[in-house]
Design a protein around this motif. Structure first.
Motif, short mmCIF file in Angstrom:
data_model
loop_
_atom_site.label_atom_id
_atom_site.label_comp_id
_atom_site.label_asym_id
_atom_site.label_seq_id
_atom_site.Cartn_x
_atom_site.Cartn_y
_atom_site.Cartn_z
N UNK A 141 9.87 -3.14 -2.67
CA UNK A 141 9.31 -4.33 -3.32
C UNK A 141 7.89 -4.02 -3.81
N UNK A 142 7.53 -4.47 -5.02
CA UNK A 142 6.20 -4.18 -5.56
C UNK A 142 5.04 -4.64 -4.67
N UNK A 143 5.20 -5.75 -3.97
CA UNK A 143 4.14 -6.23 -3.08
C UNK A 143 3.98 -5.28 -1.89
N UNK A 144 5.10 -4.88 -1.32
CA UNK A 144 5.05 -3.94 -0.20
C UNK A 144 4.44 -2.61 -0.65
N UNK A 145 4.82 -2.16 -1.82
CA UNK A 145 4.27 -0.89 -2.34
C UNK A 145 2.76 -1.00 -2.55
N UNK A 146 2.29 -2.12 -3.05
CA UNK A 146 0.83 -2.31 -3.24
C UNK A 146 0.11 -2.27 -1.90
N UNK A 147 0.71 -2.88 -0.88
CA UNK A 147 0.10 -2.85 0.46
C UNK A 147 0.07 -1.42 1.01
N UNK A 148 1.15 -0.71 0.82
CA UNK A 148 1.21 0.66 1.32
C UNK A 148 0.21 1.57 0.60
N UNK A 149 0.07 1.39 -0.70
CA UNK A 149 -0.90 2.19 -1.47
C UNK A 149 -2.31 2.01 -0.91
#
Length: 191
Positions: A115-123
């Motif tokens: 999910x794009x939100x999860x990816x942003x958090x992980x970044x």
């Protein structure tokens, strides 16, 4: 005018999402608070998820600026900067308006790693890991990567515990543990 509306909407969304929660806040809540039309959201961000990602990018930018300026102001030596991270966290935890970690909240509310939100958090979290690797590589030694990962776990643990308890004490104990790790690591590299 359109840029100001976009920025105002982003500020309101950031405050509400980060302070209340991503799923707990609706687009209607944000629109009512910001006083803008629904089309402003969709024209600028495409969707609620797009607005959340933009909010996290804004939060990441502010955190990066805070992190580097605070740590560099506290010390110039890599070992001291490592310990300064936890001093800075303690200050952050006691700051007026501190609402916890938006990235931890985002990763919990959006658990799918694709999910794009999860990816942003992980970044964002990968940026912290990279920063720590840079500091530990400057310290030198046999395994700076292991030290960086251990420090990362202390850093994230302090953030999570502070968010859970609503108190700053986890940063103090994480700093003490980091001090022991760095001292042991320095002793190991001399052996």
């Amino acid at each position: 005018m359109a840029v100001r509306k976009r920025e105002h909407l982003l500020q309101v969304a950031q405050r509400m999402f980060c302070g209340i929660g991503f799923h707990a806040v609706s687009i209607d809540d944000i629109l009512a608070e910001a006083g803008v039309a629904r089309m402003t959201v969709y024209k600028n961000f495409g969707s609620k998820d797009g607005l959340i990602v933009a909010t996290l990018r804004q939060e990441d930018k502010a955190f990066r600026q805070w992190l580097t300026s605070t740590i560099e102001a506290l010390s110039s030596k890599p070992e001291d900067r490592i310990l300064a991270l936890f001093v800075a966290l303690h200050e952050r935890f006691t700051a007026e308006g501190y609402y916890g970690c938006a990235f931890i909240r985002a990763s919990i509310e959006f658990p799918d790693p694709r999910h794009p939100v999860h990816r942003a958090a992980r970044e964002h979290k990968e940026m912290i890991r990279s920063y720590l690797r840079g500091l530990t590589e400057q310290v030198g030694g046999r395994n700076p990567l292991a030290l960086a990962e251990q420090l990362y776990l202390l850093f994230e643990g302090a953030i999570t515990a502070s968010q859970l308890h609503g108190e700053p004490w986890p940063a103090h104990y994480a700093r003490e543990a980091a001090e022991h790790l760095v001292a042991a690591y320095k002793g190991q590299k001399q052996a």
